[in-house]
Scaffold this active site. Structure first.
Site, PDB file in Angstrom:
ATOM      1  NE  ARG A   1       0.529  79.869 151.119  1.00 31.25           N
ATOM      2  CZ  ARG A   1       1.818  79.884 150.785  1.00 31.25           C
ATOM      3  NH1 ARG A   1       2.387  81.024 150.429  1.00 31.25           N
ATOM      4  NH2 ARG A   1       2.544  78.780 150.821  1.00 31.25           N
TER       5      ARG A   1
ATOM      6  CE1 TYR B   1      12.214  72.161 144.365  1.00 33.45           C
ATOM      7  CE2 TYR B   1      10.756  73.183 145.938  1.00 33.45           C
ATOM      8  CZ  TYR B   1      11.113  72.098 145.178  1.00 33.45           C
ATOM      9  OH  TYR B   1      10.358  70.949 145.226  1.00 33.45           O
TER      10      TYR B   1
ATOM     11  CG  HIS C   1      -5.972  77.163 148.834  1.00 36.56           C
ATOM     12  ND1 HIS C   1      -5.025  78.061 149.268  1.00 36.56           N
ATOM     13  CD2 HIS C   1      -5.382  75.945 148.878  1.00 36.56           C
ATOM     14  CE1 HIS C   1      -3.914  77.409 149.580  1.00 36.56           C
ATOM     15  NE2 HIS C   1      -4.095  76.132 149.345  1.00 36.56           N
TER      16      HIS C   1
ATOM     17  NE  ARG D   1      -1.255  78.067 147.274  1.00 36.96           N
ATOM     18  CZ  ARG D   1      -0.045  78.609 147.230  1.00 36.96           C
ATOM     19  NH1 ARG D   1       0.152  79.716 146.541  1.00 36.96           N
ATOM     20  NH2 ARG D   1       0.971  78.070 147.872  1.00 36.96           N
TER      21      ARG D   1
ATOM     22  CE  LYS E   1       0.662  78.968 154.655  1.00 30.99           C
ATOM     23  NZ  LYS E   1       0.332  77.540 154.805  1.00 30.99           N
TER      24      LYS E   1
END
Length: 293
Positions: free
Chosen positions: A144, A274, A239, A242, A168
């Protein structure tokens, strides 16, 4: 408590307990003030009926579905907080349905356009070296823009071709990158950053022309300007790179779980799935799939 005190307490909760980003905190506090305006400032009358009236009013004003989805999430967070603090006898947000935001398919570059965007010039000007390095790293890692701006010099592991990213929720992850990005970073650090660094630069990897840490607006301008030079390329911001990185990895054969781990783009449930994906497996998938590995 007064309305101002309630909003201030809720803001502190969002910042220090929920650890939300400043952007999200600002948006949520704006939503809460809109809700309190609808209630005439009286929290005690807040119930499921008034919540639905408020959202219906927003819909009638033509608010986007994404905005309605965020305001629904904010309302549920706010009513739960008020209930825990004893300001509401019950939590009406539990009865509030979820508004689904639309998820349109993002524009991405094809492989030819990506190569054209990343074509390096012969200049050794610091700005061009910086722009080339950040473009290469955005496409190579899919990070990001906020994560890119937050990178420090020590976050780059040149030997293992990995950057350490704080994403985040302040979750740290390691993301591999390829040789073109490494070469571009080396050129920037040796021939560009060293000329711009100042006493107040600190450890920031990417700098602005005055020597401070680069900001998201500057990165967006760099991306838009480079895309404008490529015929047929869609106009998009960082973005978009991305999305492009993720798309090209999947097209190259990377599995979806590895790509989501690389992007740090998972909910709590998917994160639990994950956790077994090791950095070595991520590096192997990256080397196999990424066009510029």
């Amino acid at each position: 408590m007064s309305r101002e005190e309630v909003v201030a307490e809720f803001g502190r909760y969002l910042r220090f307990e929920r650890d939300l980003s400043p952007h999200t905190v600002r948006a949520y506090l704006g939503d809460v003030n809109s809700l309190l305006d609808h209630l005439g400032g009286r929290i005690e009358v807040l119930d499921i009926a008034t919540l639905r009236e408020w959202l219906a009013e927003q819909h009638g004003e033509g608010k986007a579905r994404a905005t309605l989805a965020r305001r629904t999430a904010c309302a549920r967070t706010f009513t739960a907080y008020c209930h825990r603090r004893g300001w509401l006898a019950v939590d009406p947000g539990l009865l509030l349905g979820s508004a689904k935001a639309p998820r349109p398919l993002p524009a991405v570059l094809d492989h030819r356009q990506a190569e054209a965007v990343l074509e390096a010039g012969a200049t050794v000007e610091p700005k061009e070296l910086r722009d080339q390095a950040l473009l290469e790293l955005l496409y190579a890692t899919g990070v990001r823009v906020s994560e890119l701006c937050g990178l420090d010099v020590d976050d780059v592991d040149r030997e293992r071709h990995i950057i350490r990213v704080l994403g985040k929720g302040r979750k740290e992850r390691s993301v591999p990158f390829g040789l073109p990005a490494l070469r571009a970073l080396d050129r920037w650090c040796i021939h560009g950053r060293s000329l711009w660094v100042r006493a107040g630069s600190g450890p920031a990897l990417f700098l602005g022309v005055r020597g401070g840490r680069i900001d998201a607006g500057t990165v967006r301008r760099v991306v838009h300007a480079r895309l404008a030079q490529v015929e047929g390329a869609p106009d998009m911001g960082p973005h978009g790179l991305r999305h492009t990185a993720a798309t090209h990895l999947l097209e190259g054969g990377a599995d979806l779980r590895s790509v989501q781990e690389l992007l740090g783009h998972a909910s709590l449930n998917t994160t639990q799935i994950y956790t077994h994906v090791s950095i070595e497996r991520l590096r192997a998938a990256y080397r196999q799939a990424h066009p510029r590995a």
